[in-house]
Write an enzyme that holds these catalytic residues in place. Structure first.
Site, PDB file in Angstrom:
ATOM      1  N   ALA A  29       0.813  -1.212   0.000  1.00  0.00           N
ATOM      2  CA  ALA A  29       0.000   0.000   0.000  1.00  0.00           C
ATOM      3  C   ALA A  29       0.854   1.272   0.000  1.00  0.00           C
ATOM      4  CB  ALA A  29      -0.946   0.002   1.192  1.00  0.00           C
ATOM      5  N   THR A  30       2.013   1.227   0.643  1.00  0.00           N
ATOM      6  CA  THR A  30       2.863   2.423   0.655  1.00  0.00           C
ATOM      7  C   THR A  30       3.232   2.821  -0.778  1.00  0.00           C
ATOM      8  OG1 THR A  30       3.741   1.825   2.813  1.00  0.00           O
ATOM      9  CG2 THR A  30       5.027   3.409   1.529  1.00  0.00           C
ATOM     10  N   HIS A  81      -0.847  -7.894   3.035  1.00  0.00           N
ATOM     11  CA  HIS A  81      -0.515  -8.425   4.371  1.00  0.00           C
ATOM     12  C   HIS A  81      -1.449  -7.952   5.474  1.00  0.00           C
ATOM     13  CE1 HIS A  81       1.606  -5.084   6.607  1.00  0.00           C
ATOM     14  NE2 HIS A  81       1.741  -4.601   5.384  1.00  0.00           N
ATOM     15  N   THR A 128       9.973  -6.607 -12.396  1.00  0.00           N
ATOM     16  CA  THR A 128       9.463  -7.972 -12.483  1.00  0.00           C
ATOM     17  C   THR A 128       8.388  -8.195 -11.428  1.00  0.00           C
ATOM     18  OG1 THR A 128      11.611  -8.703 -13.256  1.00  0.00           O
ATOM     19  CG2 THR A 128      10.138 -10.413 -12.407  1.00  0.00           C
ATOM     20  N   ASN A 162      -6.082   3.152  10.761  1.00  0.00           N
ATOM     21  CA  ASN A 162      -5.315   2.022  11.279  1.00  0.00           C
ATOM     22  C   ASN A 162      -5.134   2.047  12.798  1.00  0.00           C
ATOM     23  OD1 ASN A 162      -3.803   4.250   9.945  1.00  0.00           O
ATOM     24  ND2 ASN A 162      -2.102   3.420  11.114  1.00  0.00           N
ATOM     25  N   GLN A 170      -6.894  -0.656   5.413  1.00  0.00           N
ATOM     26  CA  GLN A 170      -7.505  -1.298   6.575  1.00  0.00           C
ATOM     27  C   GLN A 170      -8.915  -1.809   6.280  1.00  0.00           C
ATOM     28  OE1 GLN A 170      -6.299  -1.981   9.663  1.00  0.00           O
ATOM     29  NE2 GLN A 170      -4.287  -1.087   9.339  1.00  0.00           N
ATOM     30  N   CYS A 228       3.190   2.033  13.702  1.00  0.00           N
ATOM     31  CA  CYS A 228       4.193   2.648  12.832  1.00  0.00           C
ATOM     32  C   CYS A 228       4.957   3.743  13.540  1.00  0.00           C
ATOM     33  CB  CYS A 228       3.529   3.227  11.587  1.00  0.00           C
ATOM     34  SG  CYS A 228       2.698   1.969  10.636  1.00  0.00           S
ATOM     35  N   SER A 278      -3.509  -3.446   0.449  1.00  0.00           N
ATOM     36  CA  SER A 278      -2.322  -4.242   0.713  1.00  0.00           C
ATOM     37  C   SER A 278      -2.670  -5.667   1.105  1.00  0.00           C
ATOM     38  CB  SER A 278      -1.536  -3.578   1.844  1.00  0.00           C
ATOM     39  OG  SER A 278      -0.370  -4.313   2.116  1.00  0.00           O
TER      40      SER A 278
HETATM   41  C1  LIG Z   1      -0.422  -0.803   6.700  1.00  0.00           C
HETATM   42  C2  LIG Z   1      -0.956   0.428   6.094  1.00  0.00           C
HETATM   43  C3  LIG Z   1      -0.301   1.058   5.018  1.00  0.00           C
HETATM   44  C4  LIG Z   1       1.007   0.537   4.483  1.00  0.00           C
HETATM   45  O1  LIG Z   1       0.843  -0.668   3.791  1.00  0.00           O
HETATM   46  P1  LIG Z   1       2.104  -1.543   3.341  1.00  0.00           P
HETATM   47  O2  LIG Z   1       1.525  -2.572   2.439  1.00  0.00           O
HETATM   48  O3  LIG Z   1       2.669  -2.105   4.598  1.00  0.00           O
HETATM   49  O4  LIG Z   1       3.047  -0.632   2.632  1.00  0.00           O
HETATM   50  C5  LIG Z   1      -0.874   2.182   4.484  1.00  0.00           C
HETATM   51  N1  LIG Z   1      -2.036   2.677   4.960  1.00  0.00           N
HETATM   52  C6  LIG Z   1      -2.694   2.107   5.983  1.00  0.00           C
HETATM   53  C7  LIG Z   1      -3.972   2.695   6.456  1.00  0.00           C
HETATM   54  C8  LIG Z   1      -2.173   0.973   6.585  1.00  0.00           C
HETATM   55  O5  LIG Z   1      -2.826   0.407   7.595  1.00  0.00           O
END
Ligand SMILES: *Cc1c(COP(=O)(O)O)cnc(C)c1O
Length: 402
Positions: free
Chosen positions: A74-75, A204, A243, A154, A182, A329, A202
């Site tokens: 997500a970043t 994970h 890739t 989050n 989230q 974070c 994201s």
């Molecule tokens: C975890 C999170 C991110 C970052 O996601 P990554 O996949 O770890 O880079 C961004 N925004 C929110 C709201 C998150 O909870």
């Protein structure tokens, strides 16, 4: 039998679902081709797997598969959306609107753009941690090119009125992006009305592997264009060179498929566990403050302050329970949480704040264990507070040192 430690930090990351792992494994061993290799079976198999995952991701959020761009998380998606749109539409204007409670991925990206001459308005939230769409609309001016508001927070789990905000943005002909990291896989999200132009999520955070995510960019006309942020290949229609992480993408796709299937039942089960946790703590600890709107929030999130308790001491006194104080974070830095500040929590209560994140693999038995442990430790910490006579400050050192 109860297995310790208990993981209750599902807003930080989640365990990979066993079915997800199963789906990924062949793409490390037999089908290890590069999805860009057009000349042989290895490449074709990888490309077909990526395409299947794209279909599954699209189905979860009700969009077209071609509108999904795979990224490293997500970043990266947020950076691509915000910087990509800012650069592309700079001639049109240099004003961006976001909120005070965004994740660092959004806030730091906006700070970066401010250094490059963009103007950013950080809209406030109310005491419950909800953004007022009217405030967003009032911040729009003739230089505004982009609005970015997170779907769900989050730290405090509050769900924002993004559909309403997206609709307002459309009326004002301003692009709308949402960081839905989230929300996706936890609450139903449907993009079929096309008011949301871009959405980041994201793997994970929804029981898929780390290091993979996606940016949705609407394919509906008039086309939303973004400047790529990496050079080096034509992957993902030239918007994200490099890739593809085929096993990761396959796992992400499987995670999306599972979520689509279980989302409603799971949300119900997890919110019941969350309510049980809150009620259990309240029954043992009289003074508990819930941070963020209790109704308008993610099923698994519980963020509370317990006056008189140092949250770090509490956490250290129950090492068999994985939770976090404030935002995961920002917990490495000593800065107070920008989200808790935004909802008006004072510094003292901020230090008394703890976040529980309940997820797919948590059980009722675990929640009962956590309730008992929290109540026992809070009682003890409050008793030594009184004994040492130093008001609300606990003897932190005794517990903070490992
Ligand atoms: C975890 C999170 C991110 C970052 O996601 P990554 O996949 O770890 O880079 C961004 N925004 C929110 C709201 C998150 O909870």
């Amino acid at each position: 039998m109860l297995k310790l430690p208990i993981y209750l930090d599902n807003n930080s990351t989640t365990r990979v679902d066993p079915e997800v792992l199963e789906a990924m494994l062949p793409y490390f061993t037999e089908s290890y081709g590069n999805a860009s290799s057009k000349s042989h079976e290895f490449g074709w198999a990888a490309e077909a797997a990526v395409q299947h995952a794209r279909n599954l991701a699209a189905r979860l959020i009700n969009c077209e598969p071609r509108d999904i761009i795979f990224t490293s998380g997500a970043t990266e998606s947020v950076n691509l959306a915000i910087k990509g749109a800012a650069e592309m539409y700079r001639a049109k204007g240099n004003h961006i609107i976001t909120t005070e409670i965004e994740h660092e991925a959004v806030l730091d990206t906006c700070k970066n753009l401010e250094r490059k001459g963009f103007d950013v308005t950080y809209v406030k939230v109310n005491e419950s941690g909800i953004v007022d769409p009217g405030e967003i609309e009032r911040a729009v001016n003739d230089k505004t090119i982009l609005v970015s508001v997170m779907y769900a927070n989050n730290e405090i789990g509050t769900i924002q009125p993004v559909n309403e905000i997206a609709k307002l943005c459309k009326e004002h002909k301003v692009l709308f992006h949402t960081d839905a990291t989230q929300a996706i896989g936890k609450i139903p999200v449907d993009l079929s009305d096309h008011n949301i132009d871009m959405l980041s999520f994201s793997s994970h955070k929804m029981y898929g592997p780390k290091g993979v995510g996606a940016l949705y960019k609407t394919g509906k006309l008039p086309r939303v264009r973004i400047e790529p942020q990496t050079d080096g290949g034509a992957q993902e229609k030239g918007l994200r060179a490099g890739t593809l992480n085929v096993p990761g993408i396959v796992g992400f796709g499987k995670a999306c498929e599972i979520s689509a299937k279980v989302i409603n039942k799971e949300a119900e089960r997890i919110s019941l566990l969350r309510d049980r946790l809150l009620n259990g703590i309240i029954s043992g600890v009289k003074d508990v403050k819930v941070n963020g709107d209790i109704n308008n929030r993610l099923p698994g999130n519980l963020n509370i302050s317990i006056p008189g308790i140092d949250a770090d001491s509490l956490m250290m006194s129950m090492k068999d329970i994985a939770v976090s104080t404030g935002s995961a974070c920002s917990s490495e830095s000593v800065e107070p949480s920008h989200v808790l500040s935004a909802i008006g929590l004072d510094k003292k209560l901020m230090r008394s704040t703890i976040r529980f994140g309940i997820g797919r693999f948590n059980t009722e038995e675990e929640i009962e264990y956590v309730i008992n442990k929290v109540n026992e430790k809070v009682k003890y910490l409050l008793s030594i507070n009184t004994l040492s006579g130093n008001g609300s400050k606990t003897k932190k050192g005794e517990y903070a040192e490992n």
